[in-house]
Write an enzyme that holds these catalytic residues in place. Structure first.
Site, mmCIF file in Angstrom:
data_model
loop_
_atom_site.group_PDB
_atom_site.id
_atom_site.type_symbol
_atom_site.label_atom_id
_atom_site.label_comp_id
_atom_site.label_asym_id
_atom_site.label_seq_id
_atom_site.Cartn_x
_atom_site.Cartn_y
_atom_site.Cartn_z
ATOM 1 N N TYR A 8 0.842 -1.206 0.000
ATOM 2 C CA TYR A 8 0.000 0.000 0.000
ATOM 3 C C TYR A 8 0.875 1.252 0.000
ATOM 4 O O TYR A 8 0.668 2.179 -0.789
ATOM 5 C CB TYR A 8 -0.915 -0.012 1.225
HETATM 6 P P1 NAD Z 1 -12.113 5.436 2.058
HETATM 7 O O1 NAD Z 1 -11.934 4.057 1.519
HETATM 8 O O2 NAD Z 1 -13.166 5.646 3.082
HETATM 9 O O3 NAD Z 1 -12.362 6.440 0.846
HETATM 10 C C1 NAD Z 1 -11.833 6.237 -0.458
HETATM 11 C C2 NAD Z 1 -12.970 6.324 -1.463
HETATM 12 O O4 NAD Z 1 -12.427 6.233 -2.794
HETATM 13 C C3 NAD Z 1 -13.993 5.194 -1.343
HETATM 14 O O5 NAD Z 1 -15.284 5.739 -1.092
HETATM 15 C C4 NAD Z 1 -13.940 4.464 -2.687
HETATM 16 O O6 NAD Z 1 -15.209 4.008 -3.120
HETATM 17 C C5 NAD Z 1 -13.363 5.539 -3.606
HETATM 18 N N1 NAD Z 1 -12.617 5.014 -4.761
HETATM 19 C C6 NAD Z 1 -11.607 4.105 -4.745
HETATM 20 N N2 NAD Z 1 -11.148 3.904 -5.985
HETATM 21 C C7 NAD Z 1 -11.885 4.703 -6.819
HETATM 22 C C8 NAD Z 1 -11.864 4.954 -8.215
HETATM 23 N N3 NAD Z 1 -11.002 4.311 -9.029
HETATM 24 N N4 NAD Z 1 -12.745 5.849 -8.731
HETATM 25 C C9 NAD Z 1 -13.624 6.487 -7.926
HETATM 26 N N5 NAD Z 1 -13.681 6.285 -6.574
HETATM 27 C C10 NAD Z 1 -12.818 5.411 -6.035
HETATM 28 O O7 NAD Z 1 -10.674 5.880 2.612
HETATM 29 P P2 NAD Z 1 -10.245 7.098 3.563
HETATM 30 O O8 NAD Z 1 -9.769 6.531 4.835
HETATM 31 O O9 NAD Z 1 -11.288 8.147 3.553
HETATM 32 O O10 NAD Z 1 -8.957 7.623 2.768
HETATM 33 C C11 NAD Z 1 -9.050 8.690 1.829
HETATM 34 C C12 NAD Z 1 -7.664 8.962 1.258
HETATM 35 O O11 NAD Z 1 -6.761 9.343 2.293
HETATM 36 C C13 NAD Z 1 -7.022 7.762 0.550
HETATM 37 O O12 NAD Z 1 -6.301 8.241 -0.564
HETATM 38 C C14 NAD Z 1 -6.066 7.210 1.591
HETATM 39 O O13 NAD Z 1 -4.986 6.528 0.989
HETATM 40 C C15 NAD Z 1 -5.619 8.501 2.259
HETATM 41 N N6 NAD Z 1 -5.147 8.304 3.624
HETATM 42 C C16 NAD Z 1 -6.027 7.903 4.587
HETATM 43 C C17 NAD Z 1 -5.572 7.756 5.885
HETATM 44 C C18 NAD Z 1 -6.497 7.340 7.009
HETATM 45 O O14 NAD Z 1 -6.023 7.242 8.150
HETATM 46 N N7 NAD Z 1 -7.774 7.110 6.765
HETATM 47 C C19 NAD Z 1 -4.222 7.999 6.200
HETATM 48 C C20 NAD Z 1 -3.367 8.386 5.179
HETATM 49 C C21 NAD Z 1 -3.846 8.558 3.894
#
Ligand code: NAD
Length: 313
Positions: free
Chosen positions: A149
Protein backbone atom coordinates in the site's frame (compact mmCIF):
# COMPACT_ATOMS: atom_id res chain seq x y z
CA UNK A 1 -14.12 28.16 -5.20
CA UNK A 2 -15.30 25.29 -7.39
CA UNK A 3 -13.90 22.08 -6.02
CA UNK A 4 -13.80 18.51 -7.31
CA UNK A 5 -13.39 15.80 -4.65
CA UNK A 6 -12.50 12.24 -5.67
CA UNK A 7 -13.33 9.61 -3.07
CA UNK A 8 -16.16 11.92 -1.92
CA UNK A 9 -18.17 9.08 -0.35
CA UNK A 10 -15.26 7.83 1.73
CA UNK A 11 -14.45 8.57 5.36
CA UNK A 12 -12.21 11.61 4.83
CA UNK A 13 -13.79 12.62 1.51
CA UNK A 14 -17.24 13.01 3.04
CA UNK A 15 -15.83 15.24 5.80
CA UNK A 16 -13.92 17.26 3.22
CA UNK A 17 -17.08 17.81 1.16
CA UNK A 18 -18.95 19.00 4.27
CA UNK A 19 -16.09 21.33 5.20
CA UNK A 20 -15.84 22.85 1.70
CA UNK A 21 -19.61 23.32 1.46
CA UNK A 22 -19.68 25.00 4.89
CA UNK A 23 -16.96 27.36 3.68
CA UNK A 24 -19.11 28.36 0.68
CA UNK A 25 -17.39 26.32 -2.04
CA UNK A 26 -19.35 24.42 -4.66
CA UNK A 27 -18.35 20.76 -4.80
CA UNK A 28 -18.54 18.05 -7.42
CA UNK A 29 -17.92 14.69 -5.76
CA UNK A 30 -16.77 11.59 -7.65
CA UNK A 31 -16.83 8.11 -6.14
CA UNK A 32 -17.22 4.61 -7.52
CA UNK A 33 -18.61 3.31 -4.19
CA UNK A 34 -16.20 0.40 -4.44
CA UNK A 35 -16.67 -2.66 -2.24
CA UNK A 36 -13.48 -1.99 -0.23
CA UNK A 37 -16.03 -1.93 2.61
CA UNK A 38 -19.84 -1.93 2.67
CA UNK A 39 -20.92 0.50 -0.10
CA UNK A 40 -24.09 1.23 1.90
CA UNK A 41 -21.88 2.97 4.48
CA UNK A 42 -20.42 5.13 1.71
CA UNK A 43 -23.91 6.02 0.51
CA UNK A 44 -24.73 7.02 4.06
CA UNK A 45 -21.61 9.19 4.21
CA UNK A 46 -23.01 11.18 1.27
CA UNK A 47 -26.31 12.06 2.94
CA UNK A 48 -25.04 15.33 4.46
CA UNK A 49 -23.42 16.73 1.28
CA UNK A 50 -26.38 15.54 -0.85
CA UNK A 51 -28.70 17.80 1.14
CA UNK A 52 -26.74 20.85 -0.01
CA UNK A 53 -27.66 22.44 -3.40
CA UNK A 54 -23.99 23.35 -4.01
CA UNK A 55 -23.08 19.64 -4.12
CA UNK A 56 -23.29 17.37 -7.16
CA UNK A 57 -22.38 13.69 -7.08
CA UNK A 58 -21.01 11.56 -9.89
CA UNK A 59 -20.93 7.84 -9.29
CA UNK A 60 -18.01 6.92 -11.50
CA UNK A 61 -14.69 5.09 -11.54
CA UNK A 62 -11.74 7.37 -12.30
CA UNK A 63 -10.32 4.65 -14.52
CA UNK A 64 -13.13 4.87 -17.07
CA UNK A 65 -15.15 7.99 -16.24
CA UNK A 66 -15.80 10.88 -18.61
CA UNK A 67 -13.87 13.33 -16.45
CA UNK A 68 -13.91 16.47 -18.61
CA UNK A 69 -17.49 17.55 -17.83
CA UNK A 70 -16.79 17.20 -14.11
CA UNK A 71 -13.45 19.03 -14.25
CA UNK A 72 -14.62 21.92 -16.46
CA UNK A 73 -14.52 25.13 -14.42
CA UNK A 74 -12.86 23.55 -11.36
CA UNK A 75 -10.48 25.69 -9.30
CA UNK A 76 -9.23 22.93 -7.03
CA UNK A 77 -9.11 19.15 -7.34
CA UNK A 78 -8.80 17.14 -4.11
CA UNK A 79 -7.76 13.58 -4.96
CA UNK A 80 -8.69 11.17 -2.17
CA UNK A 81 -10.02 8.17 -4.13
CA UNK A 82 -7.92 5.12 -3.31
CA UNK A 83 -7.86 1.54 -2.13
CA UNK A 84 -6.81 2.01 1.52
CA UNK A 85 -5.56 -0.48 4.10
CA UNK A 86 -2.14 -1.97 4.74
CA UNK A 87 -2.57 -5.68 5.49
CA UNK A 88 -4.78 -6.58 2.49
CA UNK A 89 -2.29 -4.94 0.12
CA UNK A 90 -0.10 -8.07 0.25
CA UNK A 91 -0.85 -10.85 -2.21
CA UNK A 92 -3.41 -10.99 -4.99
CA UNK A 93 -5.29 -7.90 -3.82
CA UNK A 94 -2.32 -5.79 -4.92
CA UNK A 95 -3.78 -5.39 -8.42
CA UNK A 96 -6.61 -3.35 -6.91
CA UNK A 97 -4.08 -1.11 -5.16
CA UNK A 98 -2.10 -0.61 -8.35
CA UNK A 99 -5.27 0.24 -10.30
CA UNK A 100 -7.00 2.48 -7.78
CA UNK A 101 -3.94 4.21 -6.28
CA UNK A 102 -1.43 4.48 -9.12
CA UNK A 103 -3.25 4.12 -12.47
CA UNK A 104 -6.28 6.15 -11.35
CA UNK A 105 -3.98 8.96 -10.16
CA UNK A 106 -2.21 9.05 -13.52
CA UNK A 107 -5.54 9.14 -15.37
CA UNK A 108 -6.70 12.06 -13.22
CA UNK A 109 -3.41 13.96 -13.64
CA UNK A 110 -3.67 13.56 -17.42
CA UNK A 111 -7.22 14.91 -17.26
CA UNK A 112 -6.23 18.02 -15.24
CA UNK A 113 -3.02 18.73 -17.15
CA UNK A 114 -3.29 22.02 -19.04
CA UNK A 115 -6.27 23.21 -17.00
CA UNK A 116 -6.04 26.52 -15.09
CA UNK A 117 -6.21 24.90 -11.64
CA UNK A 118 -5.27 26.81 -8.49
CA UNK A 119 -4.30 23.54 -6.78
CA UNK A 120 -4.28 19.76 -7.04
CA UNK A 121 -4.30 18.33 -3.52
CA UNK A 122 -3.33 14.67 -3.21
CA UNK A 123 -4.09 12.65 -0.06
CA UNK A 124 -0.79 10.86 0.48
CA UNK A 125 0.08 8.87 3.57
CA UNK A 126 2.58 8.54 6.40
CA UNK A 127 2.94 4.96 5.14
CA UNK A 128 5.39 6.26 2.53
CA UNK A 129 7.98 6.62 5.33
CA UNK A 130 7.89 2.99 6.48
CA UNK A 131 10.11 2.52 9.53
CA UNK A 132 11.50 6.05 9.65
CA UNK A 133 14.76 6.51 11.51
CA UNK A 134 14.06 9.97 12.99
CA UNK A 135 11.12 11.19 15.08
CA UNK A 136 9.30 13.35 14.53
CA UNK A 137 9.76 12.56 10.84
CA UNK A 138 10.30 15.42 8.40
CA UNK A 139 9.50 15.39 4.67
CA UNK A 140 13.24 15.25 3.94
CA UNK A 141 13.45 11.69 5.37
CA UNK A 142 14.08 9.09 2.68
CA UNK A 143 10.75 7.30 2.04
CA UNK A 144 11.04 3.53 2.47
CA UNK A 145 7.53 2.03 2.55
CA UNK A 146 7.19 -1.30 4.39
CA UNK A 147 3.87 -2.27 2.76
CA UNK A 148 2.68 -2.61 -0.84
CA UNK A 149 0.00 0.00 0.00
CA UNK A 150 2.76 2.45 0.98
CA UNK A 151 4.56 1.73 -2.28
CA UNK A 152 1.44 2.67 -4.28
CA UNK A 153 0.90 5.87 -2.27
CA UNK A 154 4.53 6.85 -2.85
CA UNK A 155 4.27 6.05 -6.57
CA UNK A 156 1.19 8.27 -6.88
CA UNK A 157 2.92 11.01 -4.92
CA UNK A 158 5.85 10.85 -7.37
CA UNK A 159 3.38 11.09 -10.26
CA UNK A 160 1.96 14.29 -8.72
CA UNK A 161 5.47 15.68 -8.36
CA UNK A 162 6.31 14.68 -11.94
CA UNK A 163 3.19 16.31 -13.40
CA UNK A 164 4.00 19.41 -11.33
CA UNK A 165 7.53 19.77 -12.67
CA UNK A 166 6.91 18.52 -16.22
CA UNK A 167 3.42 19.91 -16.88
CA UNK A 168 2.87 22.66 -14.30
CA UNK A 169 0.07 20.90 -12.39
CA UNK A 170 0.10 22.84 -9.05
CA UNK A 171 0.25 19.70 -6.92
CA UNK A 172 0.46 19.40 -3.15
CA UNK A 173 0.89 15.97 -1.59
CA UNK A 174 -0.25 15.88 2.02
CA UNK A 175 1.12 12.93 3.97
CA UNK A 176 -1.76 12.15 6.33
CA UNK A 177 -0.94 10.39 9.61
CA UNK A 178 -3.57 7.87 10.84
CA UNK A 179 -6.85 9.78 10.60
CA UNK A 180 -9.74 9.18 13.01
CA UNK A 181 -13.17 10.65 13.73
CA UNK A 182 -16.85 10.01 13.03
CA UNK A 183 -17.51 7.72 10.05
CA UNK A 184 -14.00 6.26 10.25
CA UNK A 185 -13.54 3.25 7.96
CA UNK A 186 -14.78 0.12 9.75
CA UNK A 187 -11.39 -1.61 9.32
CA UNK A 188 -9.53 1.11 11.25
CA UNK A 189 -8.47 0.98 14.90
CA UNK A 190 -10.80 3.45 16.64
CA UNK A 191 -13.89 2.21 14.77
CA UNK A 192 -13.02 -1.34 15.87
CA UNK A 193 -12.16 -0.27 19.42
CA UNK A 194 -15.48 1.52 19.84
CA UNK A 195 -17.31 -1.45 18.34
CA UNK A 196 -15.51 -3.75 20.82
CA UNK A 197 -16.43 -1.45 23.74
CA UNK A 198 -20.07 -1.81 22.67
CA UNK A 199 -19.92 -5.58 22.79
CA UNK A 200 -18.90 -6.22 19.19
CA UNK A 201 -15.94 -8.32 18.07
CA UNK A 202 -12.89 -8.14 20.37
CA UNK A 203 -10.16 -5.78 19.17
CA UNK A 204 -7.19 -7.54 17.51
CA UNK A 205 -4.05 -5.94 18.99
CA UNK A 206 -1.14 -6.61 16.67
CA UNK A 207 2.26 -6.85 18.37
CA UNK A 208 3.07 -5.68 21.90
CA UNK A 209 0.90 -2.54 21.86
CA UNK A 210 3.94 -0.29 22.31
CA UNK A 211 3.90 0.74 18.64
CA UNK A 212 3.00 4.43 18.34
CA UNK A 213 0.72 6.29 15.94
CA UNK A 214 0.33 10.01 15.36
CA UNK A 215 -3.48 9.99 15.34
CA UNK A 216 -4.96 12.99 13.52
CA UNK A 217 -8.54 14.17 13.89
CA UNK A 218 -10.43 14.27 10.61
CA UNK A 219 -11.68 17.86 10.98
CA UNK A 220 -8.08 19.03 11.44
CA UNK A 221 -7.13 17.09 8.29
CA UNK A 222 -9.82 18.56 6.03
CA UNK A 223 -9.16 22.06 7.39
CA UNK A 224 -5.49 21.59 6.46
CA UNK A 225 -6.46 20.36 2.99
CA UNK A 226 -8.50 23.46 2.17
CA UNK A 227 -5.90 25.78 3.71
CA UNK A 228 -3.22 24.10 1.57
CA UNK A 229 -5.40 24.59 -1.52
CA UNK A 230 -5.77 28.30 -0.79
CA UNK A 231 -2.05 28.81 -0.11
CA UNK A 232 0.75 29.32 -2.61
CA UNK A 233 2.44 26.11 -1.47
CA UNK A 234 3.26 23.19 -3.76
CA UNK A 235 5.25 20.08 -2.86
CA UNK A 236 5.02 17.66 0.06
CA UNK A 237 3.84 18.33 3.62
CA UNK A 238 3.05 16.18 6.65
CA UNK A 239 -0.38 16.46 8.29
CA UNK A 240 -0.20 14.92 11.77
CA UNK A 241 -1.97 15.16 15.12
CA UNK A 242 1.15 16.36 16.89
CA UNK A 243 1.23 13.97 19.85
CA UNK A 244 1.86 10.29 19.01
CA UNK A 245 0.59 7.70 21.50
CA UNK A 246 1.12 3.95 21.81
CA UNK A 247 -1.69 1.55 20.89
CA UNK A 248 -1.96 0.66 24.59
CA UNK A 249 -2.52 4.35 25.38
CA UNK A 250 -5.03 4.61 22.54
CA UNK A 251 -6.98 1.64 23.96
CA UNK A 252 -6.95 3.26 27.42
CA UNK A 253 -8.23 6.52 25.90
CA UNK A 254 -11.13 4.69 24.23
CA UNK A 255 -11.90 2.84 27.49
CA UNK A 256 -12.02 6.15 29.38
CA UNK A 257 -14.71 7.32 26.94
CA UNK A 258 -16.64 4.16 26.06
CA UNK A 259 -15.85 1.54 28.73
CA UNK A 260 -13.83 -1.71 28.73
CA UNK A 261 -12.53 -3.09 25.44
CA UNK A 262 -11.97 -6.83 24.91
CA UNK A 263 -8.59 -7.32 23.23
CA UNK A 264 -7.19 -10.39 21.46
CA UNK A 265 -3.41 -10.41 21.03
CA UNK A 266 -2.11 -11.04 17.50
CA UNK A 267 1.42 -11.23 16.12
CA UNK A 268 2.73 -8.02 14.53
CA UNK A 269 1.23 -7.51 11.07
CA UNK A 270 3.57 -7.49 8.07
CA UNK A 271 3.74 -3.95 6.72
CA UNK A 272 2.97 -2.23 10.03
CA UNK A 273 5.48 0.52 10.80
CA UNK A 274 6.69 0.40 14.41
CA UNK A 275 6.30 4.12 15.10
CA UNK A 276 4.88 7.11 13.24
CA UNK A 277 5.25 10.74 14.24
CA UNK A 278 4.92 13.81 12.05
CA UNK A 279 7.13 16.87 11.99
CA UNK A 280 4.51 19.41 10.92
CA UNK A 281 6.81 22.42 10.60
CA UNK A 282 6.41 22.62 6.79
CA UNK A 283 2.59 22.62 6.91
CA UNK A 284 2.56 25.09 9.82
CA UNK A 285 4.77 27.56 7.97
CA UNK A 286 3.28 27.09 4.49
CA UNK A 287 -0.44 27.20 5.29
CA UNK A 288 -0.80 27.67 9.04
CA UNK A 289 -1.63 24.03 9.82
CA UNK A 290 -2.20 23.36 13.50
CA UNK A 291 -3.88 20.24 14.93
CA UNK A 292 -6.55 21.53 17.28
CA UNK A 293 -8.22 18.36 18.55
CA UNK A 294 -6.85 16.47 21.57
CA UNK A 295 -7.12 12.68 21.33
CA UNK A 296 -9.65 12.34 24.16
CA UNK A 297 -11.91 15.01 22.62
CA UNK A 298 -11.71 13.42 19.20
CA UNK A 299 -12.60 9.97 20.53
CA UNK A 300 -15.49 11.46 22.52
CA UNK A 301 -16.81 13.15 19.35
CA UNK A 302 -16.50 9.87 17.49
CA UNK A 303 -18.24 7.92 20.26
CA UNK A 304 -21.01 10.52 20.32
CA UNK A 305 -22.25 9.56 16.89
CA UNK A 306 -21.47 9.00 13.30
CA UNK A 307 -19.05 6.08 13.32
CA UNK A 308 -20.04 2.83 11.65
CA UNK A 309 -21.33 0.38 14.23
CA UNK A 310 -20.88 -3.27 13.34
CA UNK A 311 -22.52 -2.97 9.98
CA UNK A 312 -25.41 -0.83 11.22
CA UNK A 313 -26.63 1.78 8.76
P1 NAD B 1 -12.11 5.44 2.06
O1 NAD B 1 -11.93 4.06 1.52
O2 NAD B 1 -13.17 5.65 3.08
O3 NAD B 1 -12.36 6.44 0.85
C1 NAD B 1 -11.83 6.24 -0.46
C2 NAD B 1 -12.97 6.32 -1.46
O4 NAD B 1 -12.43 6.23 -2.79
C3 NAD B 1 -13.99 5.19 -1.34
O5 NAD B 1 -15.28 5.74 -1.09
C4 NAD B 1 -13.94 4.46 -2.69
O6 NAD B 1 -15.21 4.01 -3.12
C5 NAD B 1 -13.36 5.54 -3.61
N1 NAD B 1 -12.62 5.01 -4.76
C6 NAD B 1 -11.61 4.11 -4.75
N2 NAD B 1 -11.15 3.90 -5.98
C7 NAD B 1 -11.89 4.70 -6.82
C8 NAD B 1 -11.86 4.95 -8.22
N3 NAD B 1 -11.00 4.31 -9.03
N4 NAD B 1 -12.75 5.85 -8.73
C9 NAD B 1 -13.62 6.49 -7.93
N5 NAD B 1 -13.68 6.29 -6.57
C10 NAD B 1 -12.82 5.41 -6.03
O7 NAD B 1 -10.67 5.88 2.61
P2 NAD B 1 -10.24 7.10 3.56
O8 NAD B 1 -9.77 6.53 4.83
O9 NAD B 1 -11.29 8.15 3.55
O10 NAD B 1 -8.96 7.62 2.77
C11 NAD B 1 -9.05 8.69 1.83
C12 NAD B 1 -7.66 8.96 1.26
O11 NAD B 1 -6.76 9.34 2.29
C13 NAD B 1 -7.02 7.76 0.55
O12 NAD B 1 -6.30 8.24 -0.56
C14 NAD B 1 -6.07 7.21 1.59
O13 NAD B 1 -4.99 6.53 0.99
C15 NAD B 1 -5.62 8.50 2.26
N6 NAD B 1 -5.15 8.30 3.62
C16 NAD B 1 -6.03 7.90 4.59
C17 NAD B 1 -5.57 7.76 5.88
C18 NAD B 1 -6.50 7.34 7.01
O14 NAD B 1 -6.02 7.24 8.15
N7 NAD B 1 -7.77 7.11 6.76
C19 NAD B 1 -4.22 8.00 6.20
C20 NAD B 1 -3.37 8.39 5.18
C21 NAD B 1 -3.85 8.56 3.89
Amino acid sequence: MRAVVTGAAGFIGSHLCAHLLAAGDSVAGIDALTDSYDPALKERNLRGPMSCPAFTFHRADLLDAALDPVLDGADVVYHLAAQPGIRPSWGREFALYADRNVLATQVLLEAVRGRPLAKFVYASSSSVYGDARAFPTAETACPRPVSPYGVTKLAAEHLCELYRTAHGVPAVALRLFTVYGPRQRPDMAFARLLAAARGGAPFPLYGDGEQTRDFTYVQDVVTGMRDAALSGFTGVANIGGGSPVSMKQAIAAVESVAGPVAVVPRPPGPGDARHTGADITVAARAFGFRPRTALHDGIAAMAGGGEHRDGAQ
